[in-house]
Motif scaffolding. Structure first.
Motif, PDB file in Angstrom:
ATOM      1  N   VAL A   1       2.820   6.644   3.789  1.00 36.13           N
ATOM      2  CA  VAL A   1       3.353   7.260   5.008  1.00 36.13           C
ATOM      3  C   VAL A   1       3.906   6.178   5.927  1.00 36.13           C
ATOM      4  CG1 VAL A   1       2.825   8.671   7.025  1.00 36.13           C
ATOM      5  CG2 VAL A   1       1.682   9.137   4.836  1.00 36.13           C
ATOM      6  N   ALA A   2       5.153   6.362   6.341  1.00 42.01           N
ATOM      7  CA  ALA A   2       5.780   5.447   7.292  1.00 42.01           C
ATOM      8  C   ALA A   2       5.801   6.092   8.667  1.00 42.01           C
ATOM      9  CB  ALA A   2       7.208   5.099   6.854  1.00 42.01           C
ATOM     10  N   ALA A   3       5.442   5.330   9.665  1.00 43.61           N
ATOM     11  CA  ALA A   3       5.406   5.869  11.027  1.00 43.61           C
ATOM     12  C   ALA A   3       5.859   4.793  12.009  1.00 43.61           C
ATOM     13  CB  ALA A   3       4.007   6.349  11.384  1.00 43.61           C
ATOM     14  N   TRP A   4       6.422   5.242  13.104  1.00 38.94           N
ATOM     15  CA  TRP A   4       6.907   4.348  14.142  1.00 38.94           C
ATOM     16  C   TRP A   4       5.726   3.894  14.983  1.00 38.94           C
ATOM     17  CZ3 TRP A   4      11.056   1.617  14.433  1.00 38.94           C
ATOM     18  CH2 TRP A   4      11.471   1.057  15.653  1.00 38.94           C
ATOM     19  N   GLU A   5       5.377   2.630  14.847  1.00 35.65           N
ATOM     20  CA  GLU A   5       4.328   2.026  15.661  1.00 35.65           C
ATOM     21  C   GLU A   5       5.030   1.024  16.563  1.00 35.65           C
ATOM     22  OE1 GLU A   5       1.135   0.545  13.205  1.00 35.65           O
ATOM     23  OE2 GLU A   5       1.120   2.329  11.938  1.00 35.65           O
ATOM     24  N   ASP A   6       5.546   1.537  17.653  1.00 37.20           N
ATOM     25  CA  ASP A   6       6.442   0.813  18.551  1.00 37.20           C
ATOM     26  C   ASP A   6       6.038  -0.651  18.712  1.00 37.20           C
ATOM     27  OD1 ASP A   6       8.593   0.587  20.257  1.00 37.20           O
ATOM     28  OD2 ASP A   6       7.437   1.126  22.038  1.00 37.20           O
ATOM     29  N   PRO A   7       6.919  -1.601  18.395  1.00 37.33           N
ATOM     30  CA  PRO A   7       8.337  -1.438  18.077  1.00 37.33           C
ATOM     31  C   PRO A   7       8.651  -1.532  16.582  1.00 37.33           C
ATOM     32  CG  PRO A   7       7.938  -3.717  18.603  1.00 37.33           C
ATOM     33  CD  PRO A   7       6.590  -3.035  18.614  1.00 37.33           C
ATOM     34  N   LEU A   8       7.697  -1.185  15.721  1.00 36.74           N
ATOM     35  CA  LEU A   8       7.875  -1.403  14.291  1.00 36.74           C
ATOM     36  C   LEU A   8       7.768  -0.097  13.506  1.00 36.74           C
ATOM     37  CD1 LEU A   8       5.510  -4.512  13.924  1.00 36.74           C
ATOM     38  CD2 LEU A   8       8.003  -4.539  14.271  1.00 36.74           C
ATOM     39  N   MET A   9       8.488  -0.035  12.387  1.00 43.10           N
ATOM     40  CA  MET A   9       8.299   1.033  11.411  1.00 43.10           C
ATOM     41  C   MET A   9       7.335   0.492  10.367  1.00 43.10           C
ATOM     42  SD  MET A   9       9.296   4.163  10.874  1.00 43.10           S
ATOM     43  CE  MET A   9       9.720   5.416   9.647  1.00 43.10           C
ATOM     44  N   VAL A  10       6.179   1.143  10.258  1.00 42.12           N
ATOM     45  CA  VAL A  10       5.092   0.601   9.442  1.00 42.12           C
ATOM     46  C   VAL A  10       4.704   1.593   8.356  1.00 42.12           C
ATOM     47  CG1 VAL A  10       2.745  -0.316   9.458  1.00 42.12           C
ATOM     48  CG2 VAL A  10       4.252  -0.721  11.419  1.00 42.12           C
ATOM     49  N   LEU A  11       4.606   1.085   7.150  1.00 37.53           N
ATOM     50  CA  LEU A  11       4.224   1.888   5.993  1.00 37.53           C
ATOM     51  C   LEU A  11       2.760   1.614   5.672  1.00 37.53           C
ATOM     52  CD1 LEU A  11       5.387   3.769   3.741  1.00 37.53           C
ATOM     53  CD2 LEU A  11       5.821   1.686   2.411  1.00 37.53           C
ATOM     54  N   ARG A  12       2.008   2.694   5.435  1.00 39.70           N
ATOM     55  CA  ARG A  12       0.586   2.551   5.105  1.00 39.70           C
ATOM     56  C   ARG A  12       0.227   3.503   3.967  1.00 39.70           C
ATOM     57  NH1 ARG A  12      -2.008  -0.370   9.092  1.00 39.70           N
ATOM     58  NH2 ARG A  12      -0.964  -0.479  11.129  1.00 39.70           N
ATOM     59  N   PRO A  13      -0.768   3.130   3.161  1.00 43.63           N
ATOM     60  CA  PRO A  13      -1.226   4.048   2.109  1.00 43.63           C
ATOM     61  C   PRO A  13      -2.014   5.190   2.716  1.00 43.63           C
ATOM     62  CG  PRO A  13      -2.640   2.117   2.177  1.00 43.63           C
ATOM     63  CD  PRO A  13      -1.535   1.876   3.182  1.00 43.63           C
ATOM     64  N   CYS A  14      -1.921   6.344   2.096  1.00 49.84           N
ATOM     65  CA  CYS A  14      -2.622   7.529   2.597  1.00 49.84           C
ATOM     66  C   CYS A  14      -3.349   8.211   1.432  1.00 49.84           C
ATOM     67  CB  CYS A  14      -1.618   8.493   3.232  1.00 49.84           C
ATOM     68  SG  CYS A  14      -2.354  10.025   3.846  1.00 49.84           S
ATOM     69  N   PRO A  15      -4.668   8.146   1.407  1.00 47.68           N
ATOM     70  CA  PRO A  15      -5.402   8.860   0.365  1.00 47.68           C
ATOM     71  C   PRO A  15      -5.141  10.359   0.467  1.00 47.68           C
ATOM     72  CG  PRO A  15      -6.825   7.325   1.554  1.00 47.68           C
ATOM     73  CD  PRO A  15      -5.562   7.434   2.335  1.00 47.68           C
ATOM     74  N   VAL A  16      -5.088  11.034  -0.669  1.00 46.86           N
ATOM     75  CA  VAL A  16      -4.862  12.486  -0.674  1.00 46.86           C
ATOM     76  C   VAL A  16      -5.985  13.171  -1.433  1.00 46.86           C
ATOM     77  CG1 VAL A  16      -2.364  12.309  -0.449  1.00 46.86           C
ATOM     78  CG2 VAL A  16      -3.383  12.267  -2.703  1.00 46.86           C
ATOM     79  N   PRO A  17      -6.266  14.420  -1.098  1.00 46.19           N
ATOM     80  CA  PRO A  17      -7.347  15.138  -1.796  1.00 46.19           C
ATOM     81  C   PRO A  17      -7.033  15.263  -3.273  1.00 46.19           C
ATOM     82  CG  PRO A  17      -6.639  16.308   0.184  1.00 46.19           C
ATOM     83  CD  PRO A  17      -5.640  15.242  -0.061  1.00 46.19           C
ATOM     84  N   PRO A  18      -8.052  15.311  -4.129  1.00 44.36           N
ATOM     85  CA  PRO A  18      -7.801  15.528  -5.541  1.00 44.36           C
ATOM     86  C   PRO A  18      -7.204  16.906  -5.759  1.00 44.36           C
ATOM     87  CG  PRO A  18     -10.146  15.718  -5.051  1.00 44.36           C
ATOM     88  CD  PRO A  18      -9.488  15.200  -3.814  1.00 44.36           C
ATOM     89  N   PRO A  19      -6.420  17.070  -6.821  1.00 44.15           N
ATOM     90  CA  PRO A  19      -5.771  18.348  -7.043  1.00 44.15           C
ATOM     91  C   PRO A  19      -6.773  19.431  -7.397  1.00 44.15           C
ATOM     92  CG  PRO A  19      -5.468  16.935  -8.936  1.00 44.15           C
ATOM     93  CD  PRO A  19      -6.093  16.091  -7.871  1.00 44.15           C
ATOM     94  N   THR A  20      -6.482  20.666  -6.968  1.00 43.36           N
ATOM     95  CA  THR A  20      -7.282  21.802  -7.401  1.00 43.36           C
ATOM     96  C   THR A  20      -6.824  22.205  -8.780  1.00 43.36           C
ATOM     97  OG1 THR A  20      -5.709  23.392  -6.490  1.00 43.36           O
ATOM     98  CG2 THR A  20      -7.426  22.580  -5.008  1.00 43.36           C
ATOM     99  N   ASP A  21      -7.580  23.066  -9.410  1.00 42.65           N
ATOM    100  CA  ASP A  21      -7.196  23.532 -10.749  1.00 42.65           C
ATOM    101  C   ASP A  21      -5.841  24.203 -10.742  1.00 42.65           C
ATOM    102  OD1 ASP A  21      -9.554  22.578 -11.751  1.00 42.65           O
ATOM    103  OD2 ASP A  21     -10.579  24.512 -11.712  1.00 42.65           O
ATOM    104  N   GLU A  22      -5.568  24.960  -9.632  1.00 40.28           N
ATOM    105  CA  GLU A  22      -4.301  25.672  -9.566  1.00 40.28           C
ATOM    106  C   GLU A  22      -3.146  24.728  -9.412  1.00 40.28           C
ATOM    107  OE1 GLU A  22      -7.649  28.164  -8.472  1.00 40.28           O
ATOM    108  OE2 GLU A  22      -6.901  26.280  -7.642  1.00 40.28           O
ATOM    109  N   ALA A  23      -3.315  23.659  -8.611  1.00 32.03           N
ATOM    110  CA  ALA A  23      -2.208  22.775  -8.312  1.00 32.03           C
ATOM    111  C   ALA A  23      -1.945  21.783  -9.432  1.00 32.03           C
ATOM    112  CB  ALA A  23      -2.496  22.002  -7.026  1.00 32.03           C
ATOM    113  N   SER A  24      -2.932  21.583 -10.323  1.00 33.56           N
ATOM    114  CA  SER A  24      -2.772  20.545 -11.335  1.00 33.56           C
ATOM    115  C   SER A  24      -2.306  21.085 -12.681  1.00 33.56           C
ATOM    116  CB  SER A  24      -4.101  19.823 -11.534  1.00 33.56           C
ATOM    117  OG  SER A  24      -5.114  20.701 -11.933  1.00 33.56           O
ATOM    118  N   THR A  25      -1.985  22.379 -12.725  1.00 33.01           N
ATOM    119  CA  THR A  25      -1.538  22.952 -13.982  1.00 33.01           C
ATOM    120  C   THR A  25      -0.123  22.563 -14.306  1.00 33.01           C
ATOM    121  OG1 THR A  25      -0.875  24.967 -12.818  1.00 33.01           O
ATOM    122  CG2 THR A  25      -3.094  24.933 -13.791  1.00 33.01           C
TER     123      THR A  25
END
Length: 233
Positions: A209-233
């Motif tokens: 995720v990139a976000a404006w952290e004045d005065p810089l555009m900063v990219l950071r890693p963002c952990p995401v929830p594991p997929p559900t059975d429905e989403a991982s098919t």
């Protein structure tokens, strides 16, 4: 989800949600930087700005496209970066297309940067956020880079949660002009493993995720929830 695919020059207004895709190699490199321990990546607008950041923060790691250059610590190559210990450090990145694309949509409410190595995590984050409309920024070759478009289309399909065969999208990327240029040594500052690393699907479990952290555009890693059975098919 309503998906649009635009080149950088076609961005006439800030989208609400943007996924900036640069497979060869900016955001593959960014993902590897985080895997190697980087805390954040500052996206620089110019080489001069990157060098200025480095001058103010000597402990930061500056990288660029092309061959090595004075003032820069390394180049935009996942094959080279994977052997660098970046534990807790900030990286300053300036590339020809990827960083330009991210800065072009800095006013968006959500900016994700992606390549195949974080495709599924990116799709899951979009799905989790319930994004109804997403603009995919195809950064390479004035919006014509097929490796970037293929990755964007694959992510869009995965957001829908549908069973999607990644092979056809990876084949398109493997047949792209950028892949050929890397494989043939046309692009400088490369490692022989760069193509394979850029085409490695879902190597990393985080989105970026990139976000404006004045005065810089900063990219950071963002952990995401594991997929559900429905989403991982």
């Amino acid at each position: 989800m309503d998906s649009r695919y635009l080149g950088i020059a076609e961005l006439v207004e800030a989208p609400s949600v943007a996924v900036v895709v640069d497979v060869m190699r900016a955001f593959t490199v960014a993902a590897w930087a985080f895997a190697q321990g980087a805390e954040a990546i500052v996206l620089a607008e110019s080489l001069d700005e990157a060098l200025a950041h480095k001058a103010r923060h000597p402990d930061w790691v500056a990288l660029k496209d092309g061959p090595p250059a004075p003032g820069f610590d390394t180049v935009n190559s996942p094959g080279l970066l994977r052997s660098v210990d970046l534990g807790g450090r900030t990286v300053v990145q300036k590339t020809t297309a990827g960083t330009v694309g991210a800065l072009a949509v800095k006013e968006a409410s959500l900016v994700l940067c992606a390549g195949f190595v974080v495709a599924e995590a990116t799709a899951r984050l979009l799905r989790t956020r319930g994004c109804a409309s997403v603009t995919f920024v195809v950064t390479g070759e004035d919006g014509q880079a097929d490796e970037d478009l293929a990755c964007a289309q694959y992510i869009a399909r995965r957001v829908a949660g549908a069973g999607t065969d990644a092979d056809e999208f990876l084949r398109r990327a493997a047949a792209s002009r950028a892949t050929a240029e890397l494989a043939e040594g046309v692009r400088q500052g490369a490692h022989p493993d760069d193509v394979a690393l850029c085409l490695e699907l879902d190597r990393f479990p985080f989105a970026m995720v990139a976000a404006w952290e004045d005065p810089l555009m900063v990219l950071r890693p963002c952990p995401v929830p594991p997929p559900t059975d429905e989403a991982s098919t």
